[in-house]
Structures are given as C-alpha cells and as structure tokens.
Design a protein around this motif. Structure first.
Motif, PDB file in Angstrom:
ATOM      1  N   TYR A  59     -95.045  53.378  -8.334  1.00 41.96           N
ATOM      2  CA  TYR A  59     -95.634  54.665  -8.665  1.00 41.96           C
ATOM      3  C   TYR A  59     -96.284  54.548 -10.030  1.00 41.96           C
ATOM      4  N   ASP A  60     -97.099  55.527 -10.372  1.00 42.62           N
ATOM      5  CA  ASP A  60     -98.002  55.415 -11.510  1.00 42.62           C
ATOM      6  C   ASP A  60     -97.351  55.099 -12.853  1.00 42.62           C
ATOM      7  N   VAL A  61     -96.093  55.377 -13.045  1.00 45.80           N
ATOM      8  CA  VAL A  61     -95.495  55.060 -14.347  1.00 45.80           C
ATOM      9  C   VAL A  61     -95.063  53.598 -14.432  1.00 45.80           C
ATOM     10  N   MET A  62     -95.128  52.882 -13.301  1.00 43.22           N
ATOM     11  CA  MET A  62     -94.808  51.452 -13.290  1.00 43.22           C
ATOM     12  C   MET A  62     -96.076  50.651 -13.523  1.00 43.22           C
ATOM     13  N   PRO A  63     -95.991  49.555 -14.277  1.00 40.01           N
ATOM     14  CA  PRO A  63     -97.164  48.681 -14.359  1.00 40.01           C
ATOM     15  C   PRO A  63     -97.444  48.051 -12.989  1.00 40.01           C
ATOM     16  N   TRP A  64     -98.704  47.784 -12.703  1.00 38.82           N
ATOM     17  CA  TRP A  64     -99.083  47.223 -11.401  1.00 38.82           C
ATOM     18  C   TRP A  64     -98.381  45.900 -11.156  1.00 38.82           C
ATOM     19  N   LYS A  66     -95.313  45.133 -11.887  1.00 44.28           N
ATOM     20  CA  LYS A  66     -93.973  45.448 -11.361  1.00 44.28           C
ATOM     21  C   LYS A  66     -94.060  45.857  -9.900  1.00 44.28           C
ATOM     22  N   THR A  67     -95.139  46.549  -9.529  1.00 43.53           N
ATOM     23  CA  THR A  67     -95.329  46.941  -8.137  1.00 43.53           C
ATOM     24  C   THR A  67     -95.465  45.701  -7.256  1.00 43.53           C
ATOM     25  N   LEU A  68     -96.267  44.748  -7.681  1.00 43.68           N
ATOM     26  CA  LEU A  68     -96.402  43.506  -6.912  1.00 43.68           C
ATOM     27  C   LEU A  68     -95.074  42.762  -6.836  1.00 43.68           C
ATOM     28  N   GLU A  69     -94.333  42.756  -7.927  1.00 44.98           N
ATOM     29  CA  GLU A  69     -93.006  42.124  -7.925  1.00 44.98           C
ATOM     30  C   GLU A  69     -92.087  42.810  -6.920  1.00 44.98           C
ATOM     31  N   ALA A  70     -92.110  44.137  -6.902  1.00 48.10           N
ATOM     32  CA  ALA A  70     -91.266  44.885  -5.967  1.00 48.10           C
ATOM     33  C   ALA A  70     -91.633  44.545  -4.522  1.00 48.10           C
ATOM     34  N   VAL A  71     -92.924  44.564  -4.204  1.00 51.21           N
ATOM     35  CA  VAL A  71     -93.360  44.248  -2.837  1.00 51.21           C
ATOM     36  C   VAL A  71     -92.935  42.837  -2.462  1.00 51.21           C
ATOM     37  N   SER A  72     -93.120  41.903  -3.357  1.00 50.93           N
ATOM     38  CA  SER A  72     -92.746  40.520  -3.093  1.00 50.93           C
ATOM     39  C   SER A  72     -91.251  40.394  -2.808  1.00 50.93           C
ATOM     40  N   GLN A  73     -90.443  40.988  -3.656  1.00 50.20           N
ATOM     41  CA  GLN A  73     -88.995  40.880  -3.476  1.00 50.20           C
ATOM     42  C   GLN A  73     -88.519  41.654  -2.249  1.00 50.20           C
ATOM     43  N   TYR A  74     -89.112  42.811  -1.984  1.00 57.46           N
ATOM     44  CA  TYR A  74     -88.738  43.572  -0.790  1.00 57.46           C
ATOM     45  C   TYR A  74     -89.082  42.791   0.475  1.00 57.46           C
ATOM     46  N   ARG A  75     -90.271  42.180   0.506  1.00 59.95           N
ATOM     47  CA  ARG A  75     -90.654  41.383   1.678  1.00 59.95           C
ATOM     48  C   ARG A  75     -89.669  40.231   1.885  1.00 59.95           C
ATOM     49  N   HIS A  76     -89.279  39.593   0.800  1.00 59.02           N
ATOM     50  CA  HIS A  76     -88.320  38.484   0.906  1.00 59.02           C
ATOM     51  C   HIS A  76     -86.984  39.002   1.452  1.00 59.02           C
ATOM     52  N   TRP A  77     -86.539  40.142   0.955  1.00 56.80           N
ATOM     53  CA  TRP A  77     -85.275  40.728   1.420  1.00 56.80           C
ATOM     54  C   TRP A  77     -85.338  40.990   2.925  1.00 56.80           C
ATOM     55  N   ILE A  78     -86.428  41.567   3.374  1.00 57.00           N
ATOM     56  CA  ILE A  78     -86.587  41.881   4.799  1.00 57.00           C
ATOM     57  C   ILE A  78     -86.571  40.604   5.631  1.00 57.00           C
ATOM     58  N   ARG A  79     -87.267  39.570   5.164  1.00 56.55           N
ATOM     59  CA  ARG A  79     -87.275  38.283   5.886  1.00 56.55           C
ATOM     60  C   ARG A  79     -85.890  37.662   5.974  1.00 56.55           C
ATOM     61  N   THR A  80     -85.059  37.885   4.975  1.00 55.79           N
ATOM     62  CA  THR A  80     -83.721  37.275   4.975  1.00 55.79           C
ATOM     63  C   THR A  80     -82.681  38.139   5.691  1.00 55.79           C
ATOM     64  N   HIS A  81     -83.111  39.244   6.274  1.00 55.03           N
ATOM     65  CA  HIS A  81     -82.225  40.127   7.050  1.00 55.03           C
ATOM     66  C   HIS A  81     -82.843  40.437   8.416  1.00 55.03           C
ATOM     67  N   GLY A 111     -99.492  56.909  -6.208  1.00 52.82           N
ATOM     68  CA  GLY A 111    -100.481  56.820  -7.262  1.00 52.82           C
ATOM     69  C   GLY A 111    -101.243  55.514  -7.211  1.00 52.82           C
ATOM     70  N   MET A 112    -102.440  55.563  -7.729  1.00 53.40           N
ATOM     71  CA  MET A 112    -103.345  54.420  -7.607  1.00 53.40           C
ATOM     72  C   MET A 112    -103.429  53.563  -8.861  1.00 53.40           C
ATOM     73  N   ASN A 113    -102.526  53.771  -9.821  1.00 48.44           N
ATOM     74  CA  ASN A 113    -102.499  52.873 -10.970  1.00 48.44           C
ATOM     75  C   ASN A 113    -102.153  51.454 -10.549  1.00 48.44           C
ATOM     76  N   ALA A 114    -101.459  51.309  -9.439  1.00 47.73           N
ATOM     77  CA  ALA A 114    -101.090  49.979  -8.945  1.00 47.73           C
ATOM     78  C   ALA A 114    -102.317  49.155  -8.556  1.00 47.73           C
ATOM     79  N   LEU A 115    -103.480  49.805  -8.461  1.00 48.33           N
ATOM     80  CA  LEU A 115    -104.710  49.076  -8.145  1.00 48.33           C
ATOM     81  C   LEU A 115    -105.305  48.409  -9.381  1.00 48.33           C
ATOM     82  N   ASN A 116    -104.845  48.836 -10.558  1.00 43.97           N
ATOM     83  CA  ASN A 116    -105.344  48.284 -11.818  1.00 43.97           C
ATOM     84  C   ASN A 116    -106.877  48.386 -11.913  1.00 43.97           C
TER      85      ASN A 116
END
Length: 173
Positions: A59-64, A66-81, A111-116
């Motif tokens: 969301y907009d208060v997070m740096p973009w 961190k958003t990419l990091e979250a998506v990366s780690q969430y995808r990894h979590w899903i793959r391992t479950h 929010g679209m701040n994640a688009l940088n």
C-alpha cells in the motif's frame, strides 16, 4: 462447513448448504507485511470455506521495493505449501483449487505508489500475481486523489495506468 460448525455458529442447514455450494471470494485479506510467515494464518480462510483470497501485498505508505519483496516472499510461501495453497494465474486456477480443497491466492495493491511512476510495473505486477490495484490508499499519489487528501481526481498518469490495467486484465479497484 461441517455439521459441528453449523451447530457452533448457529446457522441453518440451508445457510450451510448455500455456503458449501457457493464460490466464496474474499477480495482483500489485509496483511501488514513483515515476513512471509504472516501467511501461516491462511489456514483460517481455507477452513472457513473461503475459496479465493486476494492478499494485500502493498500500500502507498510502503516503498515499492518492499512491495516487490512481499510479492516475492508470498509467492515462495505459496509454492512451498502446495498441499493447501494455489497461486492464481487464471480463473481456471480458482476452480481447480476449489475442486482440490486448496485456497486460491492472488495479490492486490492499495495505491499506485508501488508503480514508482513506471507504467511498465503494471505488467510486471500482473505477471507476479497481482490481480487488482486501488488508485490511492487514503492520500494523493501520482495516479490521483485519496479520500483523506485534496480531491484532485485522476491524473494523466492515472488514466494511462487504467489503460494498462485493462490491457493486462487487472481489476481496477
């Protein structure tokens, strides 16, 4: 929903059957990202009969970044479950997950701040599993106005983002 849940929750058998037969969709599971281990709680959604869950990955208060990091780690979590979770790429994945008793998972952005400021990020996020994006999370950003800020409407950048979201098939929130 099992009979014991029906009794515990005090719902009628008709309501329980409606819940069992419906595709139950939760379009925004708010997680304050810290690490992917926050997804340990996803079993609550699956055991409650949710078929599809969109997890907030930024969301907009997070740096973009961190958003990419979250998506990366969430995808990894899903793959391992794989026994309980399925990463959504297409609508068919949602139906396949439901038939196999898994929780179908996608991501959303508030929010679209994640688009940088880069329209090309829409396609990147889509390829990573983001299926919906909100214009502004409370405050104004490059795309437009937030509800707790001056009403500036959509910017030219915001309109271009909508066109790109439509092109890739991402839901405009």
């Amino acid at each position: 929903m099992s009979q014991s849940m029906t009794e515990t929750w005090g719902v009628s058998e008709q309501a329980a059957e409606l819940h069992r037969s419906a595709l139950v969709w939760d379009d925004h599971g708010g997680f304050g990202y810290s690490t992917a281990s926050a997804l340990e709680g996803l079993e609550r959604w699956r055991s409650a009969g949710i078929d599809y869950l969109s997890i907030n990955a930024g969301y907009d208060v997070m740096p973009w970044t961190k958003t990419l990091e979250a998506v990366s780690q969430y995808r990894h979590w899903i793959r391992t479950h794989p026994e309980s979770l399925l990463q959504v790429e297409t609508v068919d994945d949602i139906h396949r997950a439901r038939k196999t008793g898994k929780l179908a998972v996608a991501f959303d952005l508030e929010g679209m701040n994640a688009l940088n400021g880069d329209i090309g990020m829409v396609d990147l996020y889509y390829r990573l599993g983001v299926r919906q994006m909100l214009f502004a999370y409370n405050r104004n950003n490059l795309a437009g106005g937030g509800c707790h800020d001056e009403d500036i409407g959509l910017s030219d950048f915001g309109r271009a983002v909508i066109r790109e979201m439509n092109r890739v098939g991402m839901v405009v929130d």
